[in-house]
Scaffold this active site. Structure first.
Site, PDB file in Angstrom:
ATOM      1  N   GLU A  46       0.824  -1.207   0.000  1.00  0.00           N
ATOM      2  CA  GLU A  46       0.000   0.000   0.000  1.00  0.00           C
ATOM      3  C   GLU A  46       0.867   1.270   0.000  1.00  0.00           C
ATOM      4  O   GLU A  46       1.875   1.359   0.711  1.00  0.00           O
ATOM      5  CB  GLU A  46      -0.878  -0.030   1.255  1.00  0.00           C
ATOM      6  CG  GLU A  46      -1.774   1.171   1.474  1.00  0.00           C
ATOM      7  CD  GLU A  46      -2.512   1.116   2.809  1.00  0.00           C
ATOM      8  OE1 GLU A  46      -3.487   1.863   2.969  1.00  0.00           O
ATOM      9  OE2 GLU A  46      -2.111   0.315   3.690  1.00  0.00           O
ATOM     10  N   LYS A 122     -10.236   2.738  -1.173  1.00  0.00           N
ATOM     11  CA  LYS A 122     -10.294   2.066   0.123  1.00  0.00           C
ATOM     12  C   LYS A 122     -11.545   2.488   0.898  1.00  0.00           C
ATOM     13  O   LYS A 122     -11.738   3.657   1.210  1.00  0.00           O
ATOM     14  CB  LYS A 122      -9.030   2.402   0.912  1.00  0.00           C
ATOM     15  CG  LYS A 122      -8.857   1.644   2.225  1.00  0.00           C
ATOM     16  CD  LYS A 122      -7.519   2.022   2.848  1.00  0.00           C
ATOM     17  CE  LYS A 122      -7.231   1.261   4.126  1.00  0.00           C
ATOM     18  NZ  LYS A 122      -5.913   1.670   4.692  1.00  0.00           N
ATOM     19  N   CYS A 154      -5.330  -3.045   3.072  1.00  0.00           N
ATOM     20  CA  CYS A 154      -4.947  -3.012   4.476  1.00  0.00           C
ATOM     21  C   CYS A 154      -6.130  -3.194   5.433  1.00  0.00           C
ATOM     22  O   CYS A 154      -6.670  -4.277   5.564  1.00  0.00           O
ATOM     23  CB  CYS A 154      -4.176  -1.731   4.764  1.00  0.00           C
ATOM     24  SG  CYS A 154      -3.177  -1.769   6.272  1.00  0.00           S
TER      25      CYS A 154
END
Length: 289
Positions: A46, A122, A154
């Site tokens: 990321e 995200k 994540c």
């Protein structure tokens, strides 16, 4: 067999230096191409290309300084590198400058033909620490002749809704770039295994190496078993995922006995889910190839 040969490159950005971080990324991709010619897809951590710094060196203004439009010059470079190497690229995520004025943490998938195959913002930033705008939808993309992959970033993995929705959309593997610098990495590994087992799919979770992150990248199979796990330093996990294993495990069960995904698909619409204002909808049919 429907196989996907991947290289999960556990590496680091050059903090606050996007140009040097790009050069490091491109060098790693070309090295994978030369060393492992059978690899089809490369994934990195990321915010690698946004050159994010380790947690205690981060600066609040960097998010907006590093944000780029999509499409734009950076994605042009990515598409050219994908064409050059003939690889699928999941280049971690980048700070995206949205047309609405907000900054998003956005993961990309670029095809070997140099096309942006998927763009995912995200949905679950690590709040209150991350200041990016949350996305609003989950994203999958097809690898022709192989199967379907889903994108997560994540902290998304800490919410069961992420993996469940991607599986419902037909994902057989979740590709999850990660940047974890804290000791809760152990909990993320538990989540990676649980997400893989409860949805009976592969999870490829690639974290940044020390000092940008704490490493421990993992590849988890559809029965929740860790196939490979990295240490804390820079390394590459190379694996060949048999996506027909997803079909086998969902058909005959994890360990030959447990079929949670099939059961949910069969009975889910009978279950009242008041927190979602409805029931689990029947799973659409998907062509696995």
């Amino acid at each position: 067999m429907r196989t996907l040969a991947i290289a999960a490159v556990q590496t680091t950005p050059v903090a606050h230096d996007p140009k040097a971080s790009w050069e490091r990324f491109a060098d790693r991709v070309r090295a994978v191409r030369g060393l492992f010619p059978h690899v089809q897809l490369v994934v990195v951590p990321e915010l690698l290309l946004s050159a994010e710094a380790p947690l205690l060196q981060a600066r609040a203004a960097w998010m907006r300084e590093a944000a780029v439009p999509i499409p734009g010059p950076l994605t042009d470079q990515l598409c050219a590198l994908a064409r050059e190497t003939g690889l699928w690229l999941v280049p971690g995520s980048v700070y995206e400058q949205g047309d609405d004025g907000h900054v998003y943490n956005t993961a990309l998938a670029v095809s070997p033909e140099g096309e942006i195959a998927a763009r995912y913002r995200k949905v679950f930033p690590w709040q209150p620490y991350e200041q990016t705008r949350p996305g609003s939808e989950f994203v999958v993309f097809d690898l022709p002749g192989i199967g379907r992959a889903g994108l997560a970033v994540c902290y998304d993995g800490s919410f069961p809704e992420t993996a469940r929705q991607l599986a419902w959309l037909g994902a057989e593997v979740i590709i999850q770039p990660t940047l974890t610098t804290t000791r809760d990495r152990e909990m993320e590994l538990v989540c990676a295994r649980a997400n893989a087992w409860t949805n009976q799919l592969y999870v490829v979770n690639v974290n940044a190496a020390d000092p940008a992150g704490v490493g421990a990248s993992v590849i988890v199979d559809p029965e929740g078993t860790i196939r490979q796990q990295a240490g804390s330093g820079e390394e590459v996990l190379v694996d060949v995922l048999d996506l027909d294993t997803v079909t086998r495990v969902r058909t005959y069960g994890s360990a030959g006995i447990n079929r949670p995904w099939e059961q949910l698909a069969r009975y889910g619409e009978r279950i009242d889910l008041p927190m979602y204002g409805g029931a689990f909808r029947p799973v659409p049919s998907h062509d696995p190839a």
